[in-house]
Design a protein around this motif. Structure first.
Motif, short mmCIF file in Angstrom:
data_model
loop_
_atom_site.label_atom_id
_atom_site.label_comp_id
_atom_site.label_asym_id
_atom_site.label_seq_id
_atom_site.Cartn_x
_atom_site.Cartn_y
_atom_site.Cartn_z
N GLY A 93 -49.07 -46.45 27.95
CA GLY A 93 -48.08 -46.12 27.12
C GLY A 93 -48.38 -44.83 26.78
O GLY A 93 -47.87 -43.70 26.65
N TYR A 94 -49.75 -44.49 26.29
CA TYR A 94 -50.46 -43.28 25.79
C TYR A 94 -50.50 -42.21 26.91
O TYR A 94 -49.96 -41.11 26.75
N ILE A 95 -50.72 -42.68 28.15
CA ILE A 95 -50.79 -41.67 29.30
C ILE A 95 -49.41 -41.31 29.63
O ILE A 95 -49.20 -39.94 29.85
N ILE A 96 -48.42 -42.17 29.49
CA ILE A 96 -47.11 -41.87 30.04
C ILE A 96 -46.63 -40.81 28.80
O ILE A 96 -45.88 -39.95 29.03
N LEU A 129 -36.40 -31.60 27.98
CA LEU A 129 -35.95 -32.91 27.50
C LEU A 129 -36.91 -33.07 26.29
O LEU A 129 -37.90 -32.23 25.97
N PRO A 130 -36.49 -34.09 25.35
CA PRO A 130 -37.30 -34.16 24.15
C PRO A 130 -38.62 -34.88 24.29
O PRO A 130 -38.71 -35.63 25.28
N THR A 131 -39.24 -34.93 23.09
CA THR A 131 -40.77 -35.53 23.28
C THR A 131 -40.44 -37.14 23.07
O THR A 131 -39.62 -37.41 22.50
N LEU A 132 -41.37 -37.83 23.44
CA LEU A 132 -41.44 -39.30 23.05
C LEU A 132 -42.22 -39.81 22.17
O LEU A 132 -43.43 -39.29 22.06
N ALA A 161 -43.63 -46.41 26.28
CA ALA A 161 -43.85 -47.73 26.78
C ALA A 161 -42.42 -48.27 27.42
O ALA A 161 -42.42 -49.15 28.44
N GLY A 162 -41.38 -48.01 26.81
CA GLY A 162 -40.07 -48.58 27.19
C GLY A 162 -39.87 -47.75 28.54
O GLY A 162 -39.34 -48.61 29.34
#
Length: 131
Positions: free
Chosen positions: A36-39, A53-56, A62-63
């Protein structure tokens, strides 16, 4: 599959088995958090700059990871027996092919070098005929 587990856990105490299960759960959870953190890091580093695109957040990343696994076929939901049947036929064919290799050393000792030299001779005569 039950024979696999019986074999793997033979001679292990219940404490060892519970410890392995707890360690496995912690390890899988740690990998999920790491992915999740890597993505999230890769997305926030590349996508806003490249595509605007916006940040996550972590949970959005994770989604995205779960969604990509579902869409790209990374999860094996259900039990497709046709795949199992074809795989077992392929496994038997591969084992049959591999079982023939036990004769390789004997062949090479008896005929291999002669066969190789005859092959080289045929190649050189073909090359000489073409020239």
């Amino acid at each position: 599959m039950s024979n696999y587990f019986k074999h793997k856990f033979r001679g292990k105490s219940p404490g060892e088995i519970i410890g392995m299960i707890i360690f496995g759960a912690i390890f899988i959870t740690g990998l999920a958090i790491l992915f999740g953190y890597i993505i999230m890091w890769l997305w926030n580093w590349l996508m806003p700059m490249i595509f605007g695109l916006p940040t996550l957040t972590f949970w959005q990343a994770a989604g995205v990871f779960i969604l990509s696994k579902i869409l790209l076929g990374g999860c094996n939901f259900g039990n497709d027996s046709s795949k199992k049947r074809s795989k077992s036929k392929n496994d038997k064919a591969c084992k049959a092919e591999f079982s023939k290799w036990k004769y390789y050393d004997d062949f090479w000792k008896e005929e291999g070098n002669k066969a190789y030299e005859a092959y080289i001779e045929r190649l050189t005569t073909k090359e000489a005929d073409h020239d």
